[in-house]
Design a protein around this motif. Structure first.
Motif, mmCIF file in Angstrom:
data_model
loop_
_atom_site.group_PDB
_atom_site.id
_atom_site.type_symbol
_atom_site.label_atom_id
_atom_site.label_comp_id
_atom_site.label_asym_id
_atom_site.label_seq_id
_atom_site.Cartn_x
_atom_site.Cartn_y
_atom_site.Cartn_z
ATOM 1 N N LEU A 1 28.310 33.525 36.958
ATOM 2 C CA LEU A 1 29.189 32.416 37.315
ATOM 3 C C LEU A 1 28.861 31.894 38.711
ATOM 4 O O LEU A 1 28.702 30.682 38.923
ATOM 5 C CB LEU A 1 30.651 32.862 37.255
ATOM 6 N N LYS A 2 28.739 32.801 39.675
ATOM 7 C CA LYS A 2 28.447 32.396 41.047
ATOM 8 C C LYS A 2 27.096 31.703 41.137
ATOM 9 O O LYS A 2 26.949 30.692 41.844
ATOM 10 C CB LYS A 2 28.481 33.613 41.974
ATOM 11 N N THR A 3 26.107 32.235 40.427
ATOM 12 C CA THR A 3 24.772 31.632 40.427
ATOM 13 C C THR A 3 24.821 30.222 39.849
ATOM 14 O O THR A 3 24.218 29.289 40.394
ATOM 15 C CB THR A 3 23.797 32.498 39.615
ATOM 16 N N THR A 4 25.530 30.057 38.750
ATOM 17 C CA THR A 4 25.634 28.752 38.103
ATOM 18 C C THR A 4 26.325 27.736 39.011
ATOM 19 O O THR A 4 25.896 26.576 39.091
ATOM 20 C CB THR A 4 26.399 28.875 36.772
ATOM 21 N N ILE A 5 27.374 28.167 39.714
ATOM 22 C CA ILE A 5 28.083 27.270 40.627
ATOM 23 C C ILE A 5 27.167 26.867 41.782
ATOM 24 O O ILE A 5 27.117 25.692 42.174
ATOM 25 C CB ILE A 5 29.387 27.920 41.142
ATOM 26 N N SER B 1 28.367 20.299 34.360
ATOM 27 C CA SER B 1 28.966 20.574 33.053
ATOM 28 C C SER B 1 28.789 22.038 32.673
ATOM 29 O O SER B 1 29.727 22.682 32.180
ATOM 30 C CB SER B 1 28.329 19.665 32.002
ATOM 31 N N LEU B 2 27.595 22.569 32.907
ATOM 32 C CA LEU B 2 27.333 23.982 32.616
ATOM 33 C C LEU B 2 28.203 24.877 33.490
ATOM 34 O O LEU B 2 28.773 25.870 33.002
ATOM 35 C CB LEU B 2 25.855 24.307 32.824
ATOM 36 N N ALA B 3 28.335 24.530 34.775
ATOM 37 C CA ALA B 3 29.157 25.331 35.686
ATOM 38 C C ALA B 3 30.614 25.326 35.238
ATOM 39 O O ALA B 3 31.282 26.369 35.254
ATOM 40 C CB ALA B 3 29.031 24.799 37.105
ATOM 41 N N MET B 4 31.102 24.170 34.808
ATOM 42 C CA MET B 4 32.489 24.092 34.342
ATOM 43 C C MET B 4 32.694 24.926 33.080
ATOM 44 O O MET B 4 33.727 25.568 32.908
ATOM 45 C CB MET B 4 32.890 22.637 34.120
ATOM 46 N N LYS B 5 31.692 24.926 32.214
ATOM 47 C CA LYS B 5 31.773 25.742 31.007
ATOM 48 C C LYS B 5 31.848 27.226 31.367
ATOM 49 O O LYS B 5 32.661 27.969 30.822
ATOM 50 C CB LYS B 5 30.548 25.473 30.124
ATOM 51 N N LYS B 6 31.013 27.656 32.310
ATOM 52 C CA LYS B 6 31.015 29.060 32.733
ATOM 53 C C LYS B 6 32.338 29.435 33.397
ATOM 54 O O LYS B 6 32.843 30.541 33.206
ATOM 55 C CB LYS B 6 29.856 29.331 33.704
ATOM 56 N N ASN C 1 32.042 42.733 33.673
ATOM 57 C CA ASN C 1 32.674 41.787 34.591
ATOM 58 C C ASN C 1 31.740 41.404 35.726
ATOM 59 O O ASN C 1 31.701 40.244 36.133
ATOM 60 C CB ASN C 1 33.969 42.372 35.148
ATOM 61 N N LYS C 2 30.985 42.383 36.248
ATOM 62 C CA LYS C 2 30.054 42.092 37.336
ATOM 63 C C LYS C 2 28.971 41.136 36.872
ATOM 64 O O LYS C 2 28.583 40.215 37.601
ATOM 65 C CB LYS C 2 29.410 43.377 37.863
ATOM 66 N N ALA C 3 28.471 41.342 35.661
ATOM 67 C CA ALA C 3 27.417 40.469 35.134
ATOM 68 C C ALA C 3 27.937 39.043 34.956
ATOM 69 O O ALA C 3 27.268 38.075 35.346
ATOM 70 C CB ALA C 3 26.897 41.016 33.808
ATOM 71 N N ILE C 4 29.118 38.900 34.388
ATOM 72 C CA ILE C 4 29.694 37.575 34.167
ATOM 73 C C ILE C 4 29.977 36.890 35.503
ATOM 74 O O ILE C 4 29.688 35.707 35.696
ATOM 75 C CB ILE C 4 30.974 37.667 33.313
ATOM 76 N N ASN C 5 30.540 37.645 36.439
ATOM 77 C CA ASN C 5 30.883 37.092 37.750
ATOM 78 C C ASN C 5 29.629 36.663 38.509
ATOM 79 O O ASN C 5 29.606 35.600 39.129
ATOM 80 C CB ASN C 5 31.655 38.129 38.554
#
Length: 86
Positions: free
Chosen positions: A28-32, A51-56, A21-25
């Motif tokens: 996600l924050k980095t992508t946003i 588009s990539l951020a929305m996918k994540k 969960n920490k890795a995904i989160n």
């Protein structure tokens, strides 16, 4: 510390899931942040970054990291920023 075998296993499983969960989160924050930087910056890769951020965001919501309404709100904010940027 747990004494029962099943409780010991739950501790291990929870530790594994917490790392996932920490890795995904974090990703996600980095992508946003990258998407918001792209919106503020060059016009070349704005749509692709958003588009990539929305996918994540969708993937995080599917895995249960974000509530579906939170995911929708984050996507809407990104869309509004993208449209305002032009």
């Amino acid at each position: 510390m747990p004494n029962i075998k099943s409780a010991k296993k739950r501790v291990k499983v929870i530790a594994t899931k917490t790392l996932r969960n920490k890795a995904i989160n974090s990703n996600l924050k980095t992508t946003i942040k990258k998407a918001e930087a792209a919106i503020d910056g060059s016009a070349d890769d704005r749509a692709a970054a958003v588009s990539l951020a929305m996918k994540k965001i969708d993937q995080a919501a599917a895995k249960g990291l974000l509530h579906k309404n939170t995911a929708a709100r984050k996507k809407a904010h990104l869309a509004v920023k993208l449209n305002a940027a032009g």
